[in-house]
Design a protein around this motif. Structure first.
Motif, PDB file in Angstrom:
ATOM      1  N   SER A   1       8.851-125.743   2.206  1.00 19.41           N
ATOM      2  CA  SER A   1       9.876-126.238   1.505  1.00 19.41           C
ATOM      3  C   SER A   1       9.401-127.465   0.777  1.00 19.41           C
ATOM      4  O   SER A   1       8.942-128.440   1.204  1.00 19.41           O
ATOM      5  N   LEU A   2       9.604-127.316  -0.438  1.00 17.75           N
ATOM      6  CA  LEU A   2       9.535-128.698  -1.364  1.00 17.75           C
ATOM      7  C   LEU A   2      10.407-129.761  -1.005  1.00 17.75           C
ATOM      8  O   LEU A   2      10.019-130.771  -1.327  1.00 17.75           O
ATOM      9  N   LEU A   3      11.549-129.256  -0.670  1.00 19.28           N
ATOM     10  CA  LEU A   3      12.719-130.287  -0.621  1.00 19.28           C
ATOM     11  C   LEU A   3      12.289-131.142   0.840  1.00 19.28           C
ATOM     12  O   LEU A   3      12.129-132.365   0.807  1.00 19.28           O
ATOM     13  N   ASN A   4      11.667-130.451   1.613  1.00 12.40           N
ATOM     14  CA  ASN A   4      11.238-130.986   3.074  1.00 12.40           C
ATOM     15  C   ASN A   4       9.979-131.981   2.734  1.00 12.40           C
ATOM     16  O   ASN A   4       9.842-133.011   3.319  1.00 12.40           O
ATOM     17  N   LEU A   5       9.204-131.406   1.757  1.00 13.86           N
ATOM     18  CA  LEU A   5       7.933-132.273   1.557  1.00 13.86           C
ATOM     19  C   LEU A   5       8.350-133.534   0.793  1.00 13.86           C
ATOM     20  O   LEU A   5       7.751-134.582   1.171  1.00 13.86           O
ATOM     21  N   VAL A   6       9.142-133.417   0.111  1.00 14.54           N
ATOM     22  CA  VAL A   6       9.655-134.774  -0.939  1.00 14.54           C
ATOM     23  C   VAL A   6      10.190-135.665   0.138  1.00 14.54           C
ATOM     24  O   VAL A   6      10.063-137.040   0.123  1.00 14.54           O
ATOM     25  N   THR A   7      11.273-135.215   1.041  1.00 18.50           N
ATOM     26  CA  THR A   7      11.933-136.002   2.066  1.00 18.50           C
ATOM     27  C   THR A   7      10.861-136.675   3.051  1.00 18.50           C
ATOM     28  O   THR A   7      10.907-137.850   3.204  1.00 18.50           O
ATOM     29  N   VAL A   8       9.791-135.848   3.471  1.00 20.36           N
ATOM     30  CA  VAL A   8       8.705-136.422   4.425  1.00 20.36           C
ATOM     31  C   VAL A   8       7.983-137.567   3.745  1.00 20.36           C
ATOM     32  O   VAL A   8       7.658-138.718   3.923  1.00 20.36           O
ATOM     33  N   LEU A   9       7.804-137.209   2.324  1.00 17.41           N
ATOM     34  CA  LEU A   9       6.868-138.052   1.493  1.00 17.41           C
ATOM     35  C   LEU A   9       7.542-139.588   1.209  1.00 17.41           C
ATOM     36  O   LEU A   9       6.870-140.293   1.459  1.00 17.41           O
ATOM     37  N   GLU A  10       8.790-139.360   0.923  1.00 21.74           N
ATOM     38  CA  GLU A  10       9.551-140.712   0.697  1.00 21.74           C
ATOM     39  C   GLU A  10       9.904-141.477   2.069  1.00 21.74           C
ATOM     40  O   GLU A  10       9.429-142.380   1.842  1.00 21.74           O
ATOM     41  N   ARG A  11      10.023-140.839   3.403  1.00 18.71           N
ATOM     42  CA  ARG A  11      10.009-141.530   4.558  1.00 18.71           C
ATOM     43  C   ARG A  11       8.873-142.073   4.670  1.00 18.71           C
ATOM     44  O   ARG A  11       8.617-143.334   5.143  1.00 18.71           O
ATOM     45  N   THR A  12       7.532-141.474   4.327  1.00 22.40           N
ATOM     46  CA  THR A  12       6.234-142.097   4.802  1.00 22.40           C
ATOM     47  C   THR A  12       5.826-143.127   3.901  1.00 22.40           C
ATOM     48  O   THR A  12       5.361-144.283   4.300  1.00 22.40           O
ATOM     49  N   LEU A  13       6.312-143.103   2.567  1.00 21.26           N
ATOM     50  CA  LEU A  13       6.115-144.237   1.567  1.00 21.26           C
ATOM     51  C   LEU A  13       7.083-145.507   1.858  1.00 21.26           C
ATOM     52  O   LEU A  13       6.576-146.860   1.918  1.00 21.26           O
TER      53      LEU A  13
END
Length: 269
Positions: A91-103
């Motif tokens: 899921s690209l949406l999930n990837l962006v969510t995890v990416l934002e949380r990581t940042l």
């Protein structure tokens, strides 16, 4: 003695001259300090878990994040990723969510950036990181083979791309087996697809990471030819606890690590 003249195509020249960024540091708990190397083939299987796509998502984020952003250490590898989706669990949406949380977690130490300008910086880094990700969807074997060709074309024009991830190699096995005139084992089927992908990407020094459903495969089925292609074989398993079993064939090592799940992230210890 007659002179021997060697010729090469323009594509061969581009492949020979291209220097791609390495994936060293992708997951030191699995690959150590010096792996994976360019051209490695890595298999991920799972038993009683649904974590293979989660692990791939974390690795994608690690790859596409910048190393440094405007003087701020981010810690990514800053390499391009081509993701071939056949299971459609990604899921690209999930990837962006995890990416934002990581940042946001990484930027907490920069108090002067948060919260006033922190969000805008996160958005800038996310947009920049996503430029290094290309996703190809396949809904049958024919589309997958076509996407192998598209992947080669893309990689030749993107020298910063260093890894191809395929989730999963066994997705269309039963569909193709029902329509085939002769029966074929899962391992022979996967080996054929893997060899096709490797052939398309030869001389590019691209690392290939693919997943396969372990419950479809009996231990005695694995073909020796496929064995020789693999550098790392990883198996995710959830019995009494979640584990990852690693076989490092370059260094002739086998070992296991515990996996903990913390706020959706996989921690390998």
């Amino acid at each position: 003695m007659a002179n021997i003249v060697k010729t090469e195509s323009g594509i061969d020249l581009l492949q020979r001259l291209s220097v791609r960024p390495k994936l060293i540091g992708l997951q030191t708990e699995v690959f150590g300090e010096n792996g994976p190397q360019p051209g490695d083939v890595i298999e991920i299987s799972e038993k009683n878990t649904n974590l293979k796509t989660v692990l791939l998502t974390q690795w994608i984020i690690r790859c596409i994040l910048p190393s440094i952003w405007k003087g701020i250490k981010i810690g990514g590898l800053e390499v391009g990723v081509v993701f071939l989706s056949t299971d459609h669990h990604f899921s690209l949406l999930n990837l962006v969510t995890v990416l934002e949380r990581t940042l946001k977690r990484n930027l907490r130490q920069y108090h002067e950036l948060l919260p006033a300008s922190g969000i805008s910086i996160v958005e800038e880094i996310v947009k920049d990181s996503l430029k290094r990700l290309s996703v190809y969807e396949s809904f049958n074997k024919t589309e997958l083979l076509f996407n192998f060709c598209s992947t080669k074309t893309y990689i030749l024009s993107h020298p910063k791309s260093s890894v191809v991830m395929l989730d999963s190699l066994s997705a269309f096995y039963w569909e193709d087996r029902l329509s085939a005139s002769t029966m074929q084992s899962l391992d022979k089927y996967c080996q054929s697809l893997l060899l096709c992908l490797i052939e398309k990407l030869k001389q590019t020094n691209i690392t290939i990471i693919y997943t396969v459903q372990q419950f479809l495969r009996e231990s005695h089925e694995r073909e020796s030819a496929e064995d020789q292609l693999l550098i790392y074989s990883l198996s995710l398993e959830n019995e009494s606890q979640t584990m990852i079993h690693i076989e490092d064939r370059r260094n002739a090592k086998k070992f296991s690590k515990k996996i903990e799940i913390l706020k959706g992230d996989l921690l390998i210890k």
